[in-house]
Scaffold this motif. Structure first.
Motif, PDB file in Angstrom:
ATOM      1  N   HIS A  86       2.600 -36.826 -10.135  1.00  0.00           N
ATOM      2  CA  HIS A  86       3.570 -37.835 -10.547  1.00  0.00           C
ATOM      3  C   HIS A  86       4.806 -37.134 -11.094  1.00  0.00           C
ATOM      4  CE1 HIS A  86       0.207 -40.587 -10.228  1.00  0.00           C
ATOM      5  NE2 HIS A  86      -0.479 -39.782 -11.029  1.00  0.00           N
ATOM      6  N   THR A  87       5.959 -37.626 -10.717  1.00  0.00           N
ATOM      7  CA  THR A  87       7.202 -37.112 -11.305  1.00  0.00           C
ATOM      8  C   THR A  87       7.337 -37.720 -12.696  1.00  0.00           C
ATOM      9  OG1 THR A  87       8.251 -36.803  -9.165  1.00  0.00           O
ATOM     10  CG2 THR A  87       9.715 -37.090 -11.048  1.00  0.00           C
ATOM     11  N   VAL A  88       7.438 -36.858 -13.706  1.00  0.00           N
ATOM     12  CA  VAL A  88       7.378 -37.332 -15.101  1.00  0.00           C
ATOM     13  C   VAL A  88       8.680 -37.006 -15.828  1.00  0.00           C
ATOM     14  CG1 VAL A  88       6.193 -36.958 -17.319  1.00  0.00           C
ATOM     15  CG2 VAL A  88       4.858 -37.206 -15.206  1.00  0.00           C
ATOM     16  N   ARG A  89       9.184 -37.992 -16.580  1.00  0.00           N
ATOM     17  CA  ARG A  89      10.436 -37.806 -17.313  1.00  0.00           C
ATOM     18  C   ARG A  89      10.231 -37.628 -18.815  1.00  0.00           C
ATOM     19  NH1 ARG A  89      11.628 -40.666 -12.933  1.00  0.00           N
ATOM     20  NH2 ARG A  89      13.494 -40.006 -11.823  1.00  0.00           N
ATOM     21  N   ASP A  90       8.995 -37.845 -19.292  1.00  0.00           N
ATOM     22  CA  ASP A  90       8.735 -37.788 -20.744  1.00  0.00           C
ATOM     23  C   ASP A  90       7.802 -36.609 -21.035  1.00  0.00           C
ATOM     24  OD1 ASP A  90       9.988 -40.427 -20.858  1.00  0.00           O
ATOM     25  OD2 ASP A  90       8.102 -41.138 -19.988  1.00  0.00           O
ATOM     26  N   TYR A  91       8.295 -35.658 -21.823  1.00  0.00           N
ATOM     27  CA  TYR A  91       7.553 -34.398 -22.045  1.00  0.00           C
ATOM     28  C   TYR A  91       7.092 -34.206 -23.470  1.00  0.00           C
ATOM     29  CZ  TYR A  91       8.636 -33.152 -17.372  1.00  0.00           C
ATOM     30  OH  TYR A  91       8.681 -33.174 -16.009  1.00  0.00           O
ATOM     31  N   ASP A  92       5.911 -33.592 -23.591  1.00  0.00           N
ATOM     32  CA  ASP A  92       5.408 -33.089 -24.845  1.00  0.00           C
ATOM     33  C   ASP A  92       6.089 -31.738 -25.075  1.00  0.00           C
ATOM     34  OD1 ASP A  92       2.563 -33.761 -26.388  1.00  0.00           O
ATOM     35  OD2 ASP A  92       3.244 -31.690 -26.595  1.00  0.00           O
ATOM     36  N   ARG A  93       6.244 -31.357 -26.350  1.00  0.00           N
ATOM     37  CA  ARG A  93       6.928 -30.083 -26.604  1.00  0.00           C
ATOM     38  C   ARG A  93       5.975 -28.891 -26.591  1.00  0.00           C
ATOM     39  NH1 ARG A  93      12.090 -29.819 -29.304  1.00  0.00           N
ATOM     40  NH2 ARG A  93      13.261 -31.696 -28.772  1.00  0.00           N
ATOM     41  N   ARG A  94       4.688 -29.170 -26.317  1.00  0.00           N
ATOM     42  CA  ARG A  94       3.688 -28.086 -26.267  1.00  0.00           C
ATOM     43  C   ARG A  94       4.123 -26.989 -25.293  1.00  0.00           C
ATOM     44  NH1 ARG A  94      -1.719 -30.146 -23.828  1.00  0.00           N
ATOM     45  NH2 ARG A  94      -2.497 -28.177 -23.024  1.00  0.00           N
ATOM     46  N   PRO A  95       4.064 -25.725 -25.743  1.00  0.00           N
ATOM     47  CA  PRO A  95       4.532 -24.649 -24.864  1.00  0.00           C
ATOM     48  C   PRO A  95       3.628 -24.381 -23.670  1.00  0.00           C
ATOM     49  CG  PRO A  95       3.844 -23.762 -27.006  1.00  0.00           C
ATOM     50  CD  PRO A  95       3.652 -25.248 -27.074  1.00  0.00           C
ATOM     51  N   VAL A  96       4.165 -23.743 -22.674  1.00  0.00           N
ATOM     52  CA  VAL A  96       3.412 -23.307 -21.483  1.00  0.00           C
ATOM     53  C   VAL A  96       3.708 -21.818 -21.337  1.00  0.00           C
ATOM     54  CG1 VAL A  96       3.327 -23.466 -18.952  1.00  0.00           C
ATOM     55  CG2 VAL A  96       3.537 -25.561 -20.324  1.00  0.00           C
ATOM     56  N   SER A  97       2.679 -21.013 -21.066  1.00  0.00           N
ATOM     57  CA  SER A  97       2.893 -19.558 -21.057  1.00  0.00           C
ATOM     58  C   SER A  97       3.778 -19.132 -19.882  1.00  0.00           C
ATOM     59  CB  SER A  97       1.566 -18.807 -21.038  1.00  0.00           C
ATOM     60  OG  SER A  97       1.078 -18.757 -19.727  1.00  0.00           O
ATOM     61  N   ALA A  98       4.562 -18.090 -20.133  1.00  0.00           N
ATOM     62  CA  ALA A  98       5.487 -17.574 -19.113  1.00  0.00           C
ATOM     63  C   ALA A  98       4.726 -17.123 -17.874  1.00  0.00           C
ATOM     64  CB  ALA A  98       6.307 -16.425 -19.696  1.00  0.00           C
ATOM     65  N   GLY A  99       3.509 -16.625 -18.058  1.00  0.00           N
ATOM     66  CA  GLY A  99       2.726 -16.133 -16.921  1.00  0.00           C
ATOM     67  C   GLY A  99       2.437 -17.233 -15.904  1.00  0.00           C
ATOM     68  N   VAL A 100       2.181 -18.448 -16.396  1.00  0.00           N
ATOM     69  CA  VAL A 100       1.911 -19.581 -15.499  1.00  0.00           C
ATOM     70  C   VAL A 100       3.161 -19.882 -14.668  1.00  0.00           C
ATOM     71  CG1 VAL A 100       1.442 -22.073 -15.454  1.00  0.00           C
ATOM     72  CG2 VAL A 100       0.137 -20.580 -16.987  1.00  0.00           C
ATOM     73  N   ILE A 101       4.306 -19.906 -15.336  1.00  0.00           N
ATOM     74  CA  ILE A 101       5.567 -20.215 -14.647  1.00  0.00           C
ATOM     75  C   ILE A 101       5.872 -19.126 -13.613  1.00  0.00           C
ATOM     76  CG2 ILE A 101       8.070 -20.554 -15.002  1.00  0.00           C
ATOM     77  CD1 ILE A 101       6.210 -22.849 -16.068  1.00  0.00           C
ATOM     78  N   ARG A 102       5.638 -17.864 -14.010  1.00  0.00           N
ATOM     79  CA  ARG A 102       5.885 -16.739 -13.079  1.00  0.00           C
ATOM     80  C   ARG A 102       5.028 -16.859 -11.832  1.00  0.00           C
ATOM     81  NH1 ARG A 102       5.096 -12.647 -17.369  1.00  0.00           N
ATOM     82  NH2 ARG A 102       7.025 -12.952 -18.513  1.00  0.00           N
ATOM     83  N   ASP A 103       3.738 -17.168 -12.007  1.00  0.00           N
ATOM     84  CA  ASP A 103       2.852 -17.293 -10.840  1.00  0.00           C
ATOM     85  C   ASP A 103       3.300 -18.436  -9.931  1.00  0.00           C
ATOM     86  OD1 ASP A 103       1.268 -15.140 -11.397  1.00  0.00           O
ATOM     87  OD2 ASP A 103      -0.458 -16.286 -12.123  1.00  0.00           O
ATOM     88  N   CYS A 104       3.707 -19.548 -10.528  1.00  0.00           N
ATOM     89  CA  CYS A 104       4.139 -20.693  -9.704  1.00  0.00           C
ATOM     90  C   CYS A 104       5.408 -20.335  -8.927  1.00  0.00           C
ATOM     91  CB  CYS A 104       4.362 -21.933 -10.575  1.00  0.00           C
ATOM     92  SG  CYS A 104       2.822 -22.589 -11.257  1.00  0.00           S
ATOM     93  N   ILE A 105       6.317 -19.596  -9.556  1.00  0.00           N
ATOM     94  CA  ILE A 105       7.548 -19.199  -8.857  1.00  0.00           C
ATOM     95  C   ILE A 105       7.225 -18.161  -7.779  1.00  0.00           C
ATOM     96  CG2 ILE A 105       9.789 -18.041  -9.144  1.00  0.00           C
ATOM     97  CD1 ILE A 105       9.970 -19.599 -11.855  1.00  0.00           C
TER      98      ILE A 105
END
Ligand code: IYR
Length: 230
Positions: A40-59
């Motif tokens: 689902h495309t979501v416009r409302d976010y929690d401020r809980r952090p996400v690790s940089a490693g997860v973002i790097r793998d997805c990219i």
């Protein structure tokens, strides 16, 4: 990455073969469909952090996408810095105010009514990460000379699709956001004029009270999007 006159055709045996029997294939396809229906495309976010490693793998997964002549005409900027996100939000909201005040034109604004969007973009600060997708109009060899890129919008579109799928697979939600114009992102993120910012993807966990517009869940039935010629 590319050295002029050093690239030659050299076939190598297919490195990864994905052998599946028909039954496993059917299950894999229908499981993946069910999985994608939960994106689902979501416009409302929690401020809980996400690790940089997860973002790097997805990219990195996005970087496996096919592209015209394998030129990979994309660049991704991943931003978690709060001050930078605030600056991006302020610049994007400035552009959006004009758009929603009428700049978008009557038909476009009417089309967006059921989606419920407006010029306020808190997700650009609330989401722990913003990924800005840049399309490279042309590339440069190691010696600095330019080369053409081919099928740039198609290639970047495919890579972005892989990215959105990878983020969903990692248990995250995303919003593909397109403030227009977005040239302020080149200056802010130090990207060259040869690159065109095409999208900001907000990424994170959904807010406790997150909603989605009902119309976003109306997907065209298969017989409308598929013509079969068995
Ligand atoms: N860029 C604006 C408007 C907008 C345009 C489309 I097409 C959308 O699907 C959603 C929004 C904004 O982000 O609000």
């Amino acid at each position: 990455m590319f050295a002029r006159n050093k690239l030659q055709f050299e076939p190598v045996p297919l490195p990864d073969r994905h052998a599946m029997n028909d039954e496993d294939m059917r299950r894999a396809a229908s499981d993946f469909l069910a999985f994608m229906r939960r994106r689902h495309t979501v416009r409302d976010y929690d401020r809980r952090p996400v690790s940089a490693g997860v973002i790097r793998d997805c990219i990195a997964a996005a970087g496996t996408a096919p592209s015209g002549a394998n030129h990979q005409p994309w660049h991704f900027a991943a931003i978690a810095n709060a001050e930078m996100k605030k600056a991006i939000r302020e610049a994007a909201e400035r552009e959006e105010k004009d758009f929603y005040a009428g700049g978008g034109g009557e038909e476009w604004l009417k089309a967006l009514e059921p989606i419920g969007t407006n010029a306020s973009k808190p997700h650009l600060e609330d989401a722990p990460w913003l990924i800005v997708v840049f399309a490279q109009r042309y590339g440069e060899f190691d010696d600095g000379t330019r080369y053409k890129n081919y099928y740039v919008p198609e290639s970047v579109g495919i890579a972005t699709g892989v990215l959105v799928t990878a983020l969903h697979h990692a248990g995250l939600v995303a919003l593909t956001h397109t403030p227009n114009p977005m040239s302020f992102l080149n200056d802010m993120l130090g990207r060259p004029k040869s690159e065109k910012p095409v999208m900001i993807i907000a990424v994170g966990h959904p807010a406790e009270n997150a909603t989605v517009p009902a119309v976003a869940k109306l997907k065209k039935p298969l017989d409308e999007i598929l013509s079969e010629f068995p």
